[in-house]
Write a protein that holds these residues in place. Structure first.
Motif, PDB file in Angstrom:
ATOM      1  N   GLU A 202     -42.868 -48.081 -28.943  1.00 29.68           N
ATOM      2  CA  GLU A 202     -42.929 -49.387 -28.291  1.00 29.68           C
ATOM      3  C   GLU A 202     -41.541 -50.027 -28.211  1.00 29.68           C
ATOM      4  OE1 GLU A 202     -45.926 -51.906 -29.958  1.00 29.68           O
ATOM      5  OE2 GLU A 202     -47.444 -50.326 -29.943  1.00 29.68           O
ATOM      6  N   ASP A 237     -54.082 -48.059 -20.526  1.00 28.03           N
ATOM      7  CA  ASP A 237     -54.442 -49.465 -20.674  1.00 28.03           C
ATOM      8  C   ASP A 237     -53.688 -50.151 -21.818  1.00 28.03           C
ATOM      9  OD1 ASP A 237     -56.185 -49.121 -18.587  1.00 28.03           O
ATOM     10  OD2 ASP A 237     -57.989 -49.050 -19.831  1.00 28.03           O
ATOM     11  N   HIS A 238     -52.802 -49.440 -22.478  1.00 26.98           N
ATOM     12  CA  HIS A 238     -52.023 -50.056 -23.562  1.00 26.98           C
ATOM     13  C   HIS A 238     -51.097 -51.118 -22.975  1.00 26.98           C
ATOM     14  CE1 HIS A 238     -49.202 -50.478 -26.912  1.00 26.98           C
ATOM     15  NE2 HIS A 238     -50.097 -49.874 -27.679  1.00 26.98           N
ATOM     16  N   GLN A 239     -50.925 -52.229 -23.684  1.00 28.51           N
ATOM     17  CA  GLN A 239     -50.128 -53.326 -23.142  1.00 28.51           C
ATOM     18  C   GLN A 239     -48.693 -52.915 -22.870  1.00 28.51           C
ATOM     19  OE1 GLN A 239     -51.447 -56.397 -22.200  1.00 28.51           O
ATOM     20  NE2 GLN A 239     -49.453 -56.413 -21.149  1.00 28.51           N
ATOM     21  N   LEU A 242     -48.533 -51.224 -19.598  1.00 30.76           N
ATOM     22  CA  LEU A 242     -48.667 -52.194 -18.503  1.00 30.76           C
ATOM     23  C   LEU A 242     -47.395 -53.013 -18.332  1.00 30.76           C
ATOM     24  CD1 LEU A 242     -52.340 -53.403 -19.112  1.00 30.76           C
ATOM     25  CD2 LEU A 242     -51.506 -51.544 -17.673  1.00 30.76           C
ATOM     26  N   ASN A 243     -46.728 -53.340 -19.441  1.00 35.50           N
ATOM     27  CA  ASN A 243     -45.460 -54.082 -19.345  1.00 35.50           C
ATOM     28  C   ASN A 243     -44.408 -53.251 -18.609  1.00 35.50           C
ATOM     29  OD1 ASN A 243     -46.673 -56.110 -20.792  1.00 35.50           O
ATOM     30  ND2 ASN A 243     -45.618 -55.656 -22.711  1.00 35.50           N
ATOM     31  N   SER A 246     -45.236 -53.194 -14.947  1.00 29.97           N
ATOM     32  CA  SER A 246     -44.895 -54.470 -14.309  1.00 29.97           C
ATOM     33  C   SER A 246     -43.404 -54.545 -14.009  1.00 29.97           C
ATOM     34  CB  SER A 246     -45.314 -55.634 -15.207  1.00 29.97           C
ATOM     35  OG  SER A 246     -46.711 -55.669 -15.385  1.00 29.97           O
ATOM     36  N   VAL A 268     -51.506 -51.664 -12.645  1.00 27.31           N
ATOM     37  CA  VAL A 268     -51.654 -52.764 -13.597  1.00 27.31           C
ATOM     38  C   VAL A 268     -52.964 -53.508 -13.357  1.00 27.31           C
ATOM     39  CG1 VAL A 268     -50.682 -54.958 -14.371  1.00 27.31           C
ATOM     40  CG2 VAL A 268     -49.162 -53.022 -13.906  1.00 27.31           C
ATOM     41  N   TYR A 272     -56.232 -54.052 -15.985  1.00 27.75           N
ATOM     42  CA  TYR A 272     -56.765 -55.333 -16.434  1.00 27.75           C
ATOM     43  C   TYR A 272     -58.235 -55.472 -16.060  1.00 27.75           C
ATOM     44  CZ  TYR A 272     -52.134 -57.080 -17.727  1.00 27.75           C
ATOM     45  OH  TYR A 272     -50.912 -57.275 -18.337  1.00 27.75           O
ATOM     46  N   GLN A 275     -60.323 -53.565 -18.503  1.00 28.62           N
ATOM     47  CA  GLN A 275     -60.388 -54.189 -19.822  1.00 28.62           C
ATOM     48  C   GLN A 275     -61.125 -55.531 -19.816  1.00 28.62           C
ATOM     49  OE1 GLN A 275     -56.541 -53.920 -22.137  1.00 28.62           O
ATOM     50  NE2 GLN A 275     -55.811 -53.134 -20.172  1.00 28.62           N
ATOM     51  N   ARG A 277     -60.092 -58.431 -18.376  1.00 23.66           N
ATOM     52  CA  ARG A 277     -59.115 -59.498 -18.634  1.00 23.66           C
ATOM     53  C   ARG A 277     -58.860 -60.237 -17.312  1.00 23.66           C
ATOM     54  NH1 ARG A 277     -54.388 -56.382 -21.836  1.00 23.66           N
ATOM     55  NH2 ARG A 277     -53.477 -58.474 -21.819  1.00 23.66           N
ATOM     56  N   GLU A 280     -55.340 -62.199 -16.456  1.00 26.16           N
ATOM     57  CA  GLU A 280     -54.248 -61.256 -16.210  1.00 26.16           C
ATOM     58  C   GLU A 280     -54.457 -60.507 -14.902  1.00 26.16           C
ATOM     59  OE1 GLU A 280     -55.899 -61.605 -18.997  1.00 26.16           O
ATOM     60  OE2 GLU A 280     -54.558 -61.617 -20.747  1.00 26.16           O
TER      61      GLU A 280
END
Length: 490
Positions: A202, A237-239, A242-243, A246, A268, A272, A275, A277, A280
């Motif tokens: 990360e 789907d891990h944040q 996705l970051n 983006s 992205v 979302y 998930q 969300r 988002e």
């Protein structure tokens, strides 16, 4: 109980609020206090200079930050004081790093090689303290095209951090990836991610994302490789995945790859939605609509705005609904669908009023005012733009755009779209005048020439020494604040 915030904490808090003048003033007072209490050149004064340099660098004033770090380096620590000498090593490292970020690579290399030698003598060649200077020197050499030496230094850096279990191995691995990519060839850019702990993976991603904007074409290639590696290592789907996607979308736009931008945002948005969300996902949908429009798919972008509006309505959030309606209305206007555009823009103003969000309301009003001006309805346009300006900070990008158009409306011109420089100059002038004693200046003229500010001042009275210093620093900070506006999109 947490301790009270330090002056540096307070300064960075103000920076986050966009109040860079107040942030700078806090640190200037700390420098003055250190000089009066401990003397110029003391360890306390050098520490205060370093803190001021960090604030100035964070407020986009690298040349002034360099001056502070040089001051800190020139304050030689007392003989035998190891803690003060360690601080001195940090100041020189900061100096080299800021010179690098400012593009002054020759000077940066000189300072970093000096720092590397100092650290080798102080820590030894296998200590993480030595590797702290190896890594930025490798970065400078890579930027200068000296890839073989850069690769040698970064491999040495990684070995030291790895053997000591130091967390900085992640940032070194991210830089290594850049060097490998720049060198070409078939070597994997991100090898062995599966063998690294999640927290290291990360941190590699965070570092690569932060650095990617320096060179958009390389950043795009690097993040594309990284996104694929993260999907395998952490999952789609891990944040962090996705970051990175983006940022890949942003960098693809900067690099002129609008199709790549659309694809990244779609991935992205899908994640979302999978998930559950919705907020988002709504923001991703807005990003997709803009990307589609920039890619030439106007109808696709308008359909996505319509879907985003339905998403916002389902959430029951007036502020989000207003944001969608504003962007949708602007897109409809650009597509030549004036009646629909006006309806959506007026709905945006109404929703923003109900949301009690002053900034959003100002942006919505200015968007509607600009539309009315383009539709040759100057009286309505003036009223709406003036209302929008009343709720926005003078330095806000939309306020600058609105002020430029308002000038055109009042002078009877058809539009103010082409006079961004004039609008920025007017905003600069209002910004400065709002922070000076009202009786100090008789005249302040600000013009933009060759993407730089030309300032002429006529004093009404003789300023005190403190007022003169404040005014000079205010102008320097205002230049930093507004320079970026000259190339920003309306």
């Amino acid at each position: 109980m947490p301790g009270s915030p330090t002056p540096l904490d307070l300064a960075f808090g103000l920076l986050q609020e966009g109040r860079l003048i107040e942030a700078e003033q806090i640190m200037l007072r700390e420098v003055d206090t250190a000089e009066r209490t401990h003397g110029r050149g003391s360890p306390q004064w050098a520490a205060a200079q370093c803190d001021l340099g960090n604030v100035l660098f964070s407020s986009r004033q690298p040349d002034r930050a360099v001056e502070c770090f040089r001051n800190a380096c020139d304050a030689h620590p007392p003989t035998g004081d190891r803690e003060a000498y360690q601080d001195h090593l940090t100041y020189r490292l900061n100096l080299g790093s800021v010179l690098t970020m400012a593009g002054r690579l020759d000077e940066a290399e000189t300072e970093l090689r000096h720092n590397l030698q100092e650290r080798r003598e102080f820590y030894g060649p296998e200590h993480p303290g030595y590797a702290y200077a190896l890594e930025p020197l490798a970065d400078v050499l890579a930027q200068r095209g000296l890839l073989a030496e850069a690769r040698q230094l970064i491999e040495e850096t990684i070995a030291i951090f790895w053997s000591s279990g130091h967390e900085r191995v992640a940032t070194a691995l991210a830089l290594r990836a850049e060097i490998v990519l720049a060198a070409g060839g078939a070597e994997p850019v991100f090898p062995h991610l599966g063998q690294l702990p999640d927290e290291v993976v990360e941190q590699i991603a965070l570092t690569a994302t932060d650095r990617s904007g320096r060179h958009p074409a390389m950043g795009k290639a690097l993040l594309a490789d990284l996104a694929g590696a993260l999907e395998q290592r952490l999952g789609p789907d891990h944040q962090m995945t996705l970051n990175v996607l983006s940022q890949l979308a942003n960098i693809s736009h900067d690099a002129g790859d609008e199709a790549g931008r659309v694809e990244a945002v779609r991935r992205v948005l899908a994640a979302y939605d999978r998930q559950g969300r919705p907020e988002e996902a709504l923001m991703a949908a807005l990003g997709l609509a803009m990307a589609q429009d920039d890619a030439g798919d106007t109808e696709g972008g308008l359909r996505t705005y319509e879907q985003a509006h339905a998403r916002a309505a389902g959430l029951g959030r007036r502020d989000l609904t207003a944001q969608v309606l504003r962007n949708w209305g602007l897109a409809l206007s650009a597509a030549g669908r004036a009646a629909e555009a006006e309806r959506r823009l007026r709905e945006a103003v109404a929703e923003a009023e109900q949301a009690h969000d002053a900034e959003l309301l100002g942006r919505a009003r200015i968007a509607l005012g600009l539309f009315l001006q383009h539709e040759a309805r100057p009286a309505e346009a003036q009223q709406m733009v003036e209302a929008g300006l009343s709720t926005l900070d003078v330095a806000h990008p939309d306020a600058i755009t609105g002020r430029g158009h308002l000038t055109a409306i009042k002078s009877g011109e058809s539009c103010g779209c082409g006079d961004l420089a004039g609008a920025v100059a007017d905003a600069f002038r209002a910004f400065v005048l709002g922070k000076l004693p009202p009786d100090l200046l008789a005249r302040l003229d600000v013009a933009v020439e060759d993407n730089d500010f030309k300032i002429q001042v006529e004093l009404r009275r003789e300023p005190s020494e403190g007022e003169l210093e404040h005014m000079n620093r205010l102008f320097q900070s205002a230049v930093a604040e507004f320079r970026g506006r000259l190339t920003s999109r309306a």
